[in-house]
Scaffold this motif. Structure first.
Motif, PDB file in Angstrom:
ATOM      1  N   ASP A  80       0.844  -1.188   0.000  1.00 11.42           N
ATOM      2  CA  ASP A  80       0.000   0.000   0.000  1.00 11.42           C
ATOM      3  C   ASP A  80       0.886   1.248   0.000  1.00 11.42           C
ATOM      4  OD1 ASP A  80      -1.806   2.032   0.413  1.00 11.42           O
ATOM      5  OD2 ASP A  80      -2.532   1.286   2.342  1.00 11.42           O
ATOM      6  N   PRO A  81       0.866   2.042  -1.077  1.00 15.80           N
ATOM      7  CA  PRO A  81       1.744   3.210  -1.130  1.00 15.80           C
ATOM      8  C   PRO A  81       1.446   4.239  -0.038  1.00 15.80           C
ATOM      9  CG  PRO A  81       0.303   3.137  -3.049  1.00 15.80           C
ATOM     10  CD  PRO A  81       0.108   1.861  -2.297  1.00 15.80           C
ATOM     11  N   VAL A  82       0.196   4.352   0.391  1.00 12.98           N
ATOM     12  CA  VAL A  82      -0.127   5.300   1.466  1.00 12.98           C
ATOM     13  C   VAL A  82       0.509   4.821   2.769  1.00 12.98           C
ATOM     14  CG1 VAL A  82      -1.970   6.353   2.834  1.00 12.98           C
ATOM     15  CG2 VAL A  82      -2.232   6.104   0.360  1.00 12.98           C
ATOM     16  N   HIS A  83       0.430   3.519   3.034  1.00  8.50           N
ATOM     17  CA  HIS A  83       1.067   2.972   4.237  1.00  8.50           C
ATOM     18  C   HIS A  83       2.574   3.203   4.183  1.00  8.50           C
ATOM     19  CE1 HIS A  83       1.734   0.345   7.658  1.00  8.50           C
ATOM     20  NE2 HIS A  83       2.652  -0.276   6.944  1.00  8.50           N
ATOM     21  N   GLU A  84       3.166   2.989   3.013  1.00  7.45           N
ATOM     22  CA  GLU A  84       4.602   3.236   2.852  1.00  7.45           C
ATOM     23  C   GLU A  84       4.930   4.700   3.117  1.00  7.45           C
ATOM     24  OE1 GLU A  84       6.230   1.736  -0.809  1.00  7.45           O
ATOM     25  OE2 GLU A  84       5.004  -0.073  -0.683  1.00  7.45           O
ATOM     26  N   ALA A  85       4.086   5.604   2.639  1.00 12.02           N
ATOM     27  CA  ALA A  85       4.303   7.033   2.855  1.00 12.02           C
ATOM     28  C   ALA A  85       4.202   7.382   4.334  1.00 12.02           C
ATOM     29  CB  ALA A  85       3.292   7.845   2.044  1.00 12.02           C
ATOM     30  N   ILE A  86       3.214   6.814   5.017  1.00 12.05           N
ATOM     31  CA  ILE A  86       3.061   7.056   6.453  1.00 12.05           C
ATOM     32  C   ILE A  86       4.293   6.580   7.201  1.00 12.05           C
ATOM     33  CG2 ILE A  86       1.774   6.340   8.520  1.00 12.05           C
ATOM     34  CD1 ILE A  86      -0.760   6.354   6.695  1.00 12.05           C
ATOM     35  N   GLU A  87       4.757   5.380   6.883  1.00 10.86           N
ATOM     36  CA  GLU A  87       5.946   4.843   7.549  1.00 10.86           C
ATOM     37  C   GLU A  87       7.177   5.697   7.260  1.00 10.86           C
ATOM     38  OE1 GLU A  87       5.958   2.438   9.883  1.00 10.86           O
ATOM     39  OE2 GLU A  87       3.792   2.577   9.632  1.00 10.86           O
ATOM     40  N   ALA A  88       7.303   6.193   6.020  1.00 10.48           N
ATOM     41  CA  ALA A  88       8.443   7.042   5.662  1.00 10.48           C
ATOM     42  C   ALA A  88       8.391   8.365   6.426  1.00 10.48           C
ATOM     43  CB  ALA A  88       8.456   7.298   4.158  1.00 10.48           C
ATOM     44  N   LEU A  89       7.199   8.950   6.545  1.00  7.36           N
ATOM     45  CA  LEU A  89       7.058  10.199   7.296  1.00  7.36           C
ATOM     46  C   LEU A  89       7.387   9.983   8.774  1.00  7.36           C
ATOM     47  CD1 LEU A  89       3.852  11.573   5.594  1.00  7.36           C
ATOM     48  CD2 LEU A  89       6.092  12.685   5.588  1.00  7.36           C
TER      49      LEU A  89
ATOM     50  N   ILE B 130       6.481  12.227  -1.129  1.00  4.04           N
ATOM     51  CA  ILE B 130       7.221  12.368  -2.388  1.00  4.04           C
ATOM     52  C   ILE B 130       7.898  13.729  -2.452  1.00  4.04           C
ATOM     53  CG2 ILE B 130       6.961  12.552  -4.894  1.00  4.04           C
ATOM     54  CD1 ILE B 130       4.718  10.398  -4.616  1.00  4.04           C
ATOM     55  N   GLN B 131       7.184  14.785  -2.080  1.00  2.87           N
ATOM     56  CA  GLN B 131       7.752  16.134  -2.113  1.00  2.87           C
ATOM     57  C   GLN B 131       8.934  16.271  -1.162  1.00  2.87           C
ATOM     58  OE1 GLN B 131       4.360  18.603  -1.272  1.00  2.87           O
ATOM     59  NE2 GLN B 131       3.700  18.637  -3.412  1.00  2.87           N
ATOM     60  N   MET B 132       8.885  15.547  -0.050  1.00  2.27           N
ATOM     61  CA  MET B 132       9.984  15.584   0.916  1.00  2.27           C
ATOM     62  C   MET B 132      11.160  14.702   0.480  1.00  2.27           C
ATOM     63  SD  MET B 132       7.876  15.519   4.511  1.00  2.27           S
ATOM     64  CE  MET B 132       9.377  15.483   5.500  1.00  2.27           C
ATOM     65  N   GLY B 133      10.985  13.981  -0.619  1.00  2.00           N
ATOM     66  CA  GLY B 133      12.051  13.115  -1.101  1.00  2.00           C
ATOM     67  C   GLY B 133      12.152  11.795  -0.362  1.00  2.00           C
ATOM     68  N   LEU B 134      11.100  11.435   0.366  1.00  2.00           N
ATOM     69  CA  LEU B 134      11.110  10.197   1.136  1.00  2.00           C
ATOM     70  C   LEU B 134      10.713   8.998   0.291  1.00  2.00           C
ATOM     71  CD1 LEU B 134       9.424  11.587   4.365  1.00  2.00           C
ATOM     72  CD2 LEU B 134      11.877  11.282   3.930  1.00  2.00           C
ATOM     73  N   LEU B 135       9.980   9.237  -0.785  1.00  2.00           N
ATOM     74  CA  LEU B 135       9.548   8.187  -1.710  1.00  2.00           C
ATOM     75  C   LEU B 135       9.784   8.676  -3.133  1.00  2.00           C
ATOM     76  CD1 LEU B 135       6.091   7.161  -0.205  1.00  2.00           C
ATOM     77  CD2 LEU B 135       8.266   5.989   0.093  1.00  2.00           C
ATOM     78  N   ASP B 136       9.956   7.724  -4.023  1.00  2.00           N
ATOM     79  CA  ASP B 136      10.099   8.030  -5.441  1.00  2.00           C
ATOM     80  C   ASP B 136       8.715   7.967  -6.078  1.00  2.00           C
ATOM     81  OD1 ASP B 136      10.647   8.194  -8.128  1.00  2.00           O
ATOM     82  OD2 ASP B 136      12.027   6.508  -8.164  1.00  2.00           O
ATOM     83  N   GLY B 137       8.214   9.075  -6.551  1.00  2.00           N
ATOM     84  CA  GLY B 137       6.867   9.149  -7.103  1.00  2.00           C
ATOM     85  C   GLY B 137       6.614   8.230  -8.272  1.00  2.00           C
ATOM     86  N   ARG B 138       7.622   7.951  -9.093  1.00  2.00           N
ATOM     87  CA  ARG B 138       7.427   7.081 -10.258  1.00  2.00           C
ATOM     88  C   ARG B 138       7.106   5.670  -9.829  1.00  2.00           C
ATOM     89  NH1 ARG B 138      12.738   7.810 -13.242  1.00  2.00           N
ATOM     90  NH2 ARG B 138      13.352   8.103 -11.110  1.00  2.00           N
ATOM     91  N   GLU B 139       7.719   5.187  -8.765  1.00  2.00           N
ATOM     92  CA  GLU B 139       7.428   3.840  -8.285  1.00  2.00           C
ATOM     93  C   GLU B 139       6.083   3.786  -7.584  1.00  2.00           C
ATOM     94  OE1 GLU B 139      10.590   2.631  -5.779  1.00  2.00           O
ATOM     95  OE2 GLU B 139      12.089   2.804  -7.348  1.00  2.00           O
ATOM     96  N   GLU B 140       5.758   4.826  -6.851  1.00  9.06           N
ATOM     97  CA  GLU B 140       4.561   4.822  -6.020  1.00  9.06           C
ATOM     98  C   GLU B 140       3.288   4.924  -6.833  1.00  9.06           C
ATOM     99  OE1 GLU B 140       4.837   3.976  -2.916  1.00  9.06           O
ATOM    100  OE2 GLU B 140       6.964   3.970  -3.306  1.00  9.06           O
ATOM    101  N   ASP B 141       3.339   5.570  -8.009  1.00  7.91           N
ATOM    102  CA  ASP B 141       2.100   5.700  -8.766  1.00  7.91           C
ATOM    103  C   ASP B 141       1.948   4.619  -9.825  1.00  7.91           C
ATOM    104  OD1 ASP B 141       3.697   6.468 -10.884  1.00  7.91           O
ATOM    105  OD2 ASP B 141       3.070   8.556 -10.880  1.00  7.91           O
ATOM    106  N   GLY B 142       2.875   3.671  -9.838  1.00  9.16           N
ATOM    107  CA  GLY B 142       2.758   2.533 -10.731  1.00  9.16           C
ATOM    108  C   GLY B 142       3.353   2.736 -12.107  1.00  9.16           C
ATOM    109  N   ARG B 143       3.926   3.924 -12.367  1.00  7.04           N
ATOM    110  CA  ARG B 143       4.545   4.193 -13.670  1.00  7.04           C
ATOM    111  C   ARG B 143       6.037   3.909 -13.589  1.00  7.04           C
ATOM    112  NH1 ARG B 143       2.839  10.120 -14.816  1.00  7.04           N
ATOM    113  NH2 ARG B 143       2.812  10.181 -12.576  1.00  7.04           N
ATOM    114  N   ASP B 144       6.599   3.466 -14.698  1.00  2.23           N
ATOM    115  CA  ASP B 144       8.022   3.164 -14.732  1.00  2.23           C
ATOM    116  C   ASP B 144       8.856   4.324 -15.242  1.00  2.23           C
ATOM    117  OD1 ASP B 144       7.726   0.599 -13.763  1.00  2.23           O
ATOM    118  OD2 ASP B 144       7.358  -0.229 -15.738  1.00  2.23           O
ATOM    119  N   GLY B 145       8.285   5.325 -15.782  1.00  2.00           N
ATOM    120  CA  GLY B 145       9.126   6.384 -16.337  1.00  2.00           C
ATOM    121  C   GLY B 145       8.493   7.630 -16.537  1.00  2.00           C
TER     122      GLY B 145
END
Length: 67
Positions: A8-17, A52-67
């Motif tokens: 779950d990308p939201v869970h990953e974001a919460i854990e990163a924050l 993503i804005q804080m640089g804690l996650l890579d937005g390309r991976e989190e939204d399911g796009r590769d590039g």
């Protein structure tokens, strides 16, 4: 058995924050909303964008796009 929250990308974001020292809690009486550092209510998408804005996650991976 794998935890469904692991993908779950939201869970990953919460854990990163949280790992970055931020307080992330569910909003009272508002299922699906969160408060970061006791601020205003935020959606899961807002939480993801913040991480993503804080640089804690890579937005390309989190939204399911590769590039």
């Amino acid at each position: 058995m794998a935890d469904p929250l692991d993908d779950d990308p939201v869970h990953e974001a919460i854990e990163a924050l949280k790992a970055a020292g931020r307080s992330v809690l569910p909003a009272e009486d508002a299922p699906g909303l969160y408060r970061v550092d006791h601020g205003p209510e935020m959606t899961g998408g807002d939480i993801l964008a913040m991480a993503i804005q804080m640089g804690l996650l890579d937005g390309r991976e989190e939204d399911g796009r590769d590039g």
